[in-house]
Design an enzyme around this catalytic site. Sequence first.
Site, mmCIF file in Angstrom:
data_model
loop_
_atom_site.group_PDB
_atom_site.id
_atom_site.type_symbol
_atom_site.label_atom_id
_atom_site.label_comp_id
_atom_site.label_asym_id
_atom_site.label_seq_id
_atom_site.Cartn_x
_atom_site.Cartn_y
_atom_site.Cartn_z
ATOM 1 N N HIS A 237 -12.989 -29.807 -1.442
ATOM 2 C CA HIS A 237 -13.099 -31.234 -1.670
ATOM 3 C C HIS A 237 -14.037 -31.122 -2.720
ATOM 4 O O HIS A 237 -15.198 -30.637 -2.741
ATOM 5 C CB HIS A 237 -13.763 -31.812 -0.456
ATOM 6 C CG HIS A 237 -12.699 -32.259 0.625
ATOM 7 N ND1 HIS A 237 -12.843 -32.263 1.953
ATOM 8 C CD2 HIS A 237 -11.196 -32.293 0.456
ATOM 9 C CE1 HIS A 237 -11.951 -32.363 2.611
ATOM 10 N NE2 HIS A 237 -11.067 -32.531 1.667
ATOM 11 N N GLU B 201 -17.729 -31.685 -2.325
ATOM 12 C CA GLU B 201 -18.609 -31.003 -1.555
ATOM 13 C C GLU B 201 -18.975 -29.849 -1.892
ATOM 14 O O GLU B 201 -18.302 -28.796 -2.248
ATOM 15 C CB GLU B 201 -17.828 -30.844 -0.119
ATOM 16 C CG GLU B 201 -17.655 -32.256 0.589
ATOM 17 C CD GLU B 201 -16.251 -32.091 1.696
ATOM 18 O OE1 GLU B 201 -16.011 -30.915 1.988
ATOM 19 O OE2 GLU B 201 -16.087 -33.184 2.031
ATOM 20 N N GLU C 291 -19.052 -26.684 7.768
ATOM 21 C CA GLU C 291 -19.660 -27.887 7.132
ATOM 22 C C GLU C 291 -21.188 -27.512 6.964
ATOM 23 O O GLU C 291 -21.967 -27.072 7.856
ATOM 24 C CB GLU C 291 -19.474 -28.921 8.288
ATOM 25 C CG GLU C 291 -17.977 -29.415 8.508
ATOM 26 C CD GLU C 291 -17.488 -30.013 7.452
ATOM 27 O OE1 GLU C 291 -17.935 -30.390 6.354
ATOM 28 O OE2 GLU C 291 -16.208 -30.189 7.455
ATOM 29 N N GLU D 248 -0.404 42.016 16.559
ATOM 30 C CA GLU D 248 0.524 41.430 17.496
ATOM 31 C C GLU D 248 0.857 40.379 16.951
ATOM 32 O O GLU D 248 0.236 39.182 17.257
ATOM 33 C CB GLU D 248 -0.044 41.349 18.837
ATOM 34 C CG GLU D 248 -0.453 42.543 19.714
ATOM 35 C CD GLU D 248 -1.104 42.666 20.510
ATOM 36 O OE1 GLU D 248 -1.237 41.743 21.429
ATOM 37 O OE2 GLU D 248 -1.733 43.655 21.211
ATOM 38 N N GLU E 179 3.187 38.381 26.896
ATOM 39 C CA GLU E 179 3.632 39.280 26.066
ATOM 40 C C GLU E 179 4.815 39.181 25.682
ATOM 41 O O GLU E 179 5.752 39.167 26.459
ATOM 42 C CB GLU E 179 3.316 40.599 26.755
ATOM 43 C CG GLU E 179 2.081 40.928 27.383
ATOM 44 C CD GLU E 179 1.092 41.462 26.424
ATOM 45 O OE1 GLU E 179 1.604 41.908 25.151
ATOM 46 O OE2 GLU E 179 -0.165 41.520 26.802
#
Length: 1374
Positions: free
Chosen positions: A115, A118, A318, A564, A759
Amino acid sequence: MLHIWEHLSTTPKLRVSLFAFLLLLVVSLGDARLRRTRSVTPSTEETVETYDKYYNYVELTGRLQSLAQKYPHIANLSSIGESVDGRELWVMRITKDPNMDTPGKPKFKYVGNMHGDETVSRQVLVYLVEYLLTNYGEEPRVTELVKTTDIYIMPSMNPDGFEKSVESDCGGNNGGRSNSKNMDLNRSFPDQYDDKKINQDSIPEVVAMIRWIQEKKFVLSGNLHGGTVVASYPFDDSARHVQQGSYSPAADDALFRYLALVYSMNHPVMKTGEPNCPEAPEETFKDGVTNGAQWYDVSGGMQDYNYLHGNCLEITMELSCCKYPPASKLHKEWDLNRESLIAYIEKVHIGVRGYVKEAVNGSGLANVNIVVESIRHNLTTGKYGDYYRLLLPGTYNITAVAPGYSPMTVHSVRVVEGTATELNFTLVPVVREAAGSITVTTNSMPSTNETHPSTTTTTTTSTNSSDTTQTRVLPSEGSKSSPPVLPTENQPIQPQEFRHHNYDDMELFLRKYSSDFPSIAHLYSVGQSVEHRALYVMVISDNPTVHEHGEPEFKYIANMHGNEVVGRELMLNLIEYLCRNYGTDPEVTQLVNNTRIHIMPSMNPDGYEVANEGDVKGYKGRNNSNNFDLNRNFPDQFVNITEPRQPETTAVMNWIKSIPFMLSANLHGGSLVVNYPYDDDKEGMSQYSQSPDDEVFQQVSRAYSQENPLMHNGHPCEDLYKGEYFEDGITNGANWYNVPGGMQDWNYINTNCFEVTIELGCVKYPKAKDLPNFWEQNRRALLQFIHQAHTGIKGTVSDIRDGQGIPNATISVEQIEHNISTARTGDYWRLLTPGTYSITASAHGYKSVRIYATVSKEGVEVVDFRLTRLSDLNSQSLKRPPPTPNPTEKEFQSLIKELSMGQGLEQLVRNTATENSFRYRRYKELSGVLRGLTLNFPKITSLRSLGQSIEFRTIWALEISNNPEEAEPSEPKIRFVAGIHGNAPVGTELLLEFAAFLCINYGKNPAITRLINETRIVIVPSINPDGREQAVEKQCTSTQGMSNAHGKDLDTDFFGNASQRVVEAQPETRAMMDLIQDKGYTLSVALDGGSLVATYPYDKPVQSVENEGTLKYLASVYANNHPKMHLGDTGCLNNGQIGNIQDGVMRAAERQSHMGSMKDFSMDFGHCPEITVYSGCCLFPPAEQLPTLWAENKKALLSMLVEVHKGVRGVVRDKSGKPIVGAIIVLNGGVRVFTKDGGYFHALLAPGNHNIEAVADGYQQQRQEVVVSSYEAARSIIIEFDMDNSIFGLPREFVVASAAASMTALVVTACIIWCVCAAKSNRQKDGFHRLRQHRDDYDDEIRLTSMGSKKSLLAHEFQDESESDEETLYANKI
């Protein structure tokens, strides 16, 4: 008034289609204005804000352009459109990298001056822009907000109206409210209850706003107005359009009210609810908030549109009674609103946030509905699949729903206060073989340097009948944009490439899959090898970065022996298999969605690099670079492992203890068998060594071997090991051969994890051409073993009072002597074979609960426990409710619980990193550092001298507290000391850094701030400054500087009894003794060096230690928060201290027994438990090691600040409420503490049940039972004394009655005696009278009788033989 589109309202059909028509028109009118950034032309030089003038349109434009030009790294000015009169609708975007759209940052907006008359909002928002920009990088709160939030600020939505308005027009009587077409913009949005039509040409501002809202998907918004002082929340109107008093709640009504209260409660005027506006002096609003429709009905408002159609929660604020107040009021209005504006933005980070991603390629899914059960309002994801769902604290069931995808629901999502809970969804696409299709658009998240923000792929799914068959979308091998290919039924994608991967190759492979499948794969490292290679782990799950409550944690570890290698390659194959088949293969999808799978392809990357392909049974590369076998390097239950703990071992132990793993396999090579615990026995012989869960281990081992036919056959390597046979392909480890220091036994004994060793083949390092065969042999077995994580029982142990999960609760199974414990949120998993079991859940401070459960062959049995606090039971028995803590105390208790559970403390450490430059500081520099802290942080620090050393160096004590100059007996007091041995100065440097760390984070980090506010922290960094001056850096074992200038080891000089002291105490000792005897301390932590262990009292040799459980527990808290200490491996080769110390904790006398220690003095004369922490093997390590030592001890030091708030605390007073000072609190019949000023006391106790007695002169002894938790703050208890009604241990009434009776008896007896004596006295007098009267008659007789004879006669008649003459006379007088 409004112009109505009357020609569109003639039919119901048109009314129904109003919103669709409006949106279509809005989109069709979209032009480059929405996306373009207005060029910022050079403007006049920016002026300093004066807060005393309004900016007209030209001035506003110049001001915003100037700010955007000055702060281009965080500000971008653009326009979303134009007003009726052609004025730009300016928006300032404020965030880090404002020219990019970065996912992960929620979008927030403020809109002002809707507005035109405002006007306060217009100016306040300009001030907010300036405030955020100028304070970025200066003020931590602002910096964090700008970094983590995408903030958009529009100072004026109605610039035309503002230009028509008049300053000081408080009532809006001069026009300017509406736009230049006389349209009220806050009555012009589509409304849920009205189908009014408005000519869009008359509201270009609204059209631009709708287009902006739809594109940006804001999360939270504020619409700033004027005319009163209140925060208004949806809905603004109701179906009946009652003018006033009709509350119209939104689905998120409670959330909206909370958000409105955030603004009002930070506004000094608004929160009163009494704006006192001249236009309506009687108007009030409870707490300064109101429901919009209840205030007055507004149709076509912007806040309702945001909520219903924009994904965004908006309220209306407001700001002032006067709509256009004089400019002189602007500074006041800014001061009133500043905190509210900031606090409201911060609420964009509450609730739940996350991403919704597509299962096949991990891309983000846009426009997916996020549904929260019981809240009839959904929102949708953004273009990158990101969403932000604001919610109040609580527990929610949340679902992600998208056409063409299977919906996904997550139950019991906990939302906590403050920060958002992260919750990600992965949706699996479904293709239905039917006509009719829809298109789902997915967007991949951009990187920060991409030119194009996204890439798009399209998948086709059906929306037709529900009874059609379903197949899942398969990603193609080619371009990501190519159409999907439907897989052949039951044919998952197999790995395509088999080769040996060296370290660099493996690293790239892992990074690739983590990048290609980010929604389910996450790569991390748990540590480094000797040669600094990362020990990588790939975690695969639907939420890979977090532990989901109730979801089991599983792990595979391979390549522990570097030569391994089959397990290493199988793990890479498995990663590929899981990632590529997720979303297309039901089994893989189920496993990934319901299990968190951690895969470590190589635990020994150094060994692998030196191993040789083709090695059948050799040893090259088996060990790590220090030539230690990692599978003989773990602490063992039967054997003391003397080899130093290796970095790979330490890293894996820390990793395993940090995650609640419940099942694991360690992959090896050299045979073909599943080997289960135990791996050794007491005798060290090869014989069956049975664990309590032997049946379970056999079950999970067979689950693997049965899926590998060659393994299950039991004759693995006949060419290499003739005669070797394993029934069903499994074996007990020790029965095969004895392995002390193995990893699988350590897992089982020290954690919740059941681990076996597999294994995989007879050849340790086979040729690459054989790798496909290994995958084929083990693929099913690898998956089947993961399935075992979903057998047995699982559940949650929670508190019946608040439903919170209880961590570290014990789950015990009758007749199985192996317990497991709950994870941080109370969830647990317990493997069991099929059968019926008696299962008990117990936890410190709770009544145990036993449940019978039947475990089936298929699936897992859910067994939940709800435990009742013993304190609640005690309160019920006494017919009184448990005490309710005040909100502030409850908040602090929540903080302690948060820091004690989960990753709370770890998160605090990560969030409080400080810049530091470590070096050793001598006395002069140390004094300067301490003085600098007091000068820079005067409100929370106080420095005082305890005394001086022999060479007149001051022994400083620094107190850190929110009121350091005031005594606060209700707060616990903790003492940190270091430097008692000058040749071990690491503790000194750690405490200096700790002090700086606390001060720097005060006011910035909420947890640190609260801990300082609630604790009195005293830091004595150097007890022996003279010795420190003599010590030499890099001397790990030298004693130079250990003693003070008189050559006295100060830790042998603390004697409280004069009889024990040969000479006067050293001045340093005396200074510390005076400090210690200030009996206000709750806990003391002393830092020393030369080992890696935490010790507890006593140093002197004693047979038993009172309260040893508590003392040991306090030391273990420090050790458990240290990454190495809790492992128990001192590894100090330089001082001969080698070996395993359980949990890294020991009684001090066991380490080095001696008299006169500070620790013992603190216990005996200070009534304060003290632990000594030895921070490392080297007494005086190089300064380069200080950053590492700080990183290792930072969390542990913080844990002590948390721990000091546990135990039991309270106040002792009499019935009138008067506090009793000096009362004795006896703990468990032994240890004593004394009440301080105000009657306060605080004692630390190990978790469990404890008896306390309170004793004070003149009062009856009081007893209470208290329950102490390992993760909860001490709750305050009140001990009220009655006057002591006992005399000599007998009731006062009985004693008084007895005394009265006794006195009566005494009086009666005395009277009788008096009467008898009086009678005798009268006879004596009569005899003398007669003698005198007849003297003449008896003269002859008297002469003949001697005086002695007369006396003898009289004595026999009137006296007792034992009495003298004087005594007889005295008795007669009585």
